[in-house]
Design an enzyme around this catalytic site. Structure first.
Site, PDB file in Angstrom:
ATOM      1  N   ALA A  73       1.166  -1.082   0.159  1.00  0.00           N
ATOM      2  CA  ALA A  73       0.012   0.214   0.024  1.00  0.00           C
ATOM      3  C   ALA A  73       0.978   1.146  -0.020  1.00  0.00           C
ATOM      4  CB  ALA A  73      -0.680   0.058   1.552  1.00  0.00           C
ATOM      5  N   TYR A 139      -6.243   8.440   2.457  1.00  0.00           N
ATOM      6  CA  TYR A 139      -5.924   7.213   2.776  1.00  0.00           C
ATOM      7  C   TYR A 139      -6.391   6.680   3.222  1.00  0.00           C
ATOM      8  CZ  TYR A 139      -2.428   3.719   5.241  1.00  0.00           C
ATOM      9  OH  TYR A 139      -2.276   2.654   6.299  1.00  0.00           O
TER      10      TYR A 139
END
Ligand code: NAD
Length: 318
Positions: A73, A139
């Site tokens: 990620a 995020y």
């Protein structure tokens, strides 16, 4: 058991890979090295450079794999505010690609490294997994979407899924990028280097800092624990520390005074975030072993960038 760790050359992934290898687990890693470092991996690990959105590559890497740890990620909250499309592409698109490949190949379980940022501002602390998420930055939205895809595709395709909401992990080898660096290695570097430490907001905002070895305990347990299918589980220390207290503790650890600059005008983020660990204790037999003072000492002593044992006090950025 054979596992695949996506993002396995990163901070958490490399610590996890080393622990699994010590327990004779066969480990494959997929990482595009956008921030990871494969030299941190032991030689027993099969390292593969590539993107987690590359489904054909995943098809071959997943052959014979029982459990997938999905850690790949983009991880910076401020960068996600600047580049939300990129965060969506990698964190959401990468998760969906991986889940599609897992469905096609037939893995048994996928463990997602989700994030406590999914909680956002909550009316009470400590936070429990049943509270409605309140993500405030891209995020956090990307991690929440990843959780939802994980549970949906896992349920429809018949493999087990579990999401660990990790709080603020810290420890040796934690990346220290030139911008948007995580707070503990950044403050450590600044205090050792006699630079200034900037505190945003009141300095009273609290977070839950969890030592890397404890995070790895939870991840290891999540691969085999029974009754975790479709569960969200908090992984933190269960202890609340304010920004000011953190600076004091780091100062004490490195034995140097902090030159604090207070920027009260700027936002220090949400006021409080601390984990309730009841579910982790029950389902993962999780018990954090490292108090903050001990974790900071280990970080300082074990990380070659702070080079304490050599006495050089040299700090490198990565
Ligand atoms: P990290 O940046 O060190 O590791 C992420 C890894 O993913 C890196 O090695 C990077 O090269 C790799 N990667 C990025 N994009 C990729 C792509 N498209 N394809 C393949 N690999 C890719 O970060 P970390 O702290 O080790 O975090 C690992 C996971 O845990 C992340 O999913 C993160 O969101 C999650 N998490 C971390 C924390 C924390 O405090 N460190 C807290 C909550 C959740």
């Amino acid at each position: 058991m054979r596992v695949l760790i996506t993002g396995g050359a990163g901070f958490i992934g490399a610590h996890l890979a080393r622990r699994l290898v010590q327990s004779n687990v066969a480990v494959r890693v997929l990482d595009n090295l956008s921030s990871g470092d494969p030299s941190k991996l032991p030689p027993e690990v099969s390292f593969n450079r590539g993107d987690v959105r590359d489904v054909p590559k995943l098809w071959s890497l997943l052959q014979g794999v029982d459990v997938v740890y999905h850690l790949a990620a983009l991880v910076s909250v401020p960068a996600s505010v600047l580049y939300p499309r990129e965060y969506n592409d990698v964190n959401v698109g990468g998760t969906v690609a991986l889940l599609e490949a897992c469905r096609d190949v037939g893995v048994k379980r996928v463990v997602l490294a989700s994030s406590a940022t999914v909680y956002g501002d909550q009316p009470r602390q400590p936070v429990t997994e049943d509270m409605p998420p309140n993500p405030a930055v891209p995020y956090a939205v990307s991690k929440m979407a990843a959780e939802r895809y994980l549970f949906t595709i896992g349920r429809l395709s018949g493999f087990e899924t579990v999401a660990l909401r990790i709080f603020n992990a810290y420890g040796p080898e934690q990346p220290l990028p030139p911008t948007h660096a995580p707070v503990i290695p950044l403050f450590m570097q600044q205090i050792i280097g006699r630079g200034s430490v900037v505190i945003f907001g009141s300095g009273k905002q609290t977070r839950d800092y969890v030592y890397i070895d404890d995070v790895v305990d939870a991840l290891v347990s999540a691969a085999t624990a029974p009754n975790v299918d479709q569960e969200i589980i908090n992984v933190g220390s269960g202890e609340e520390t304010s920004m000011m207290q953190l600076v004091e503790q780091i100062s004490a650890t490195v034995n140097a005074r902090a030159n604090i600059i207070e920027n009260r005008e700027a936002s220090g983020g949400i006021e409080h975030l601390v984990a309730d660990l009841t579910k982790a204790r029950q389902l993962l037999k999780y018990k954090p072993r490292t108090r903050l003072s001990e974790g900071l000492r280990k970080f300082y002593e074990l990380d070659p960038r702070f080079n304490v044992k050599a006495g050089a006090g040299k700090v490198l950025t990565q």
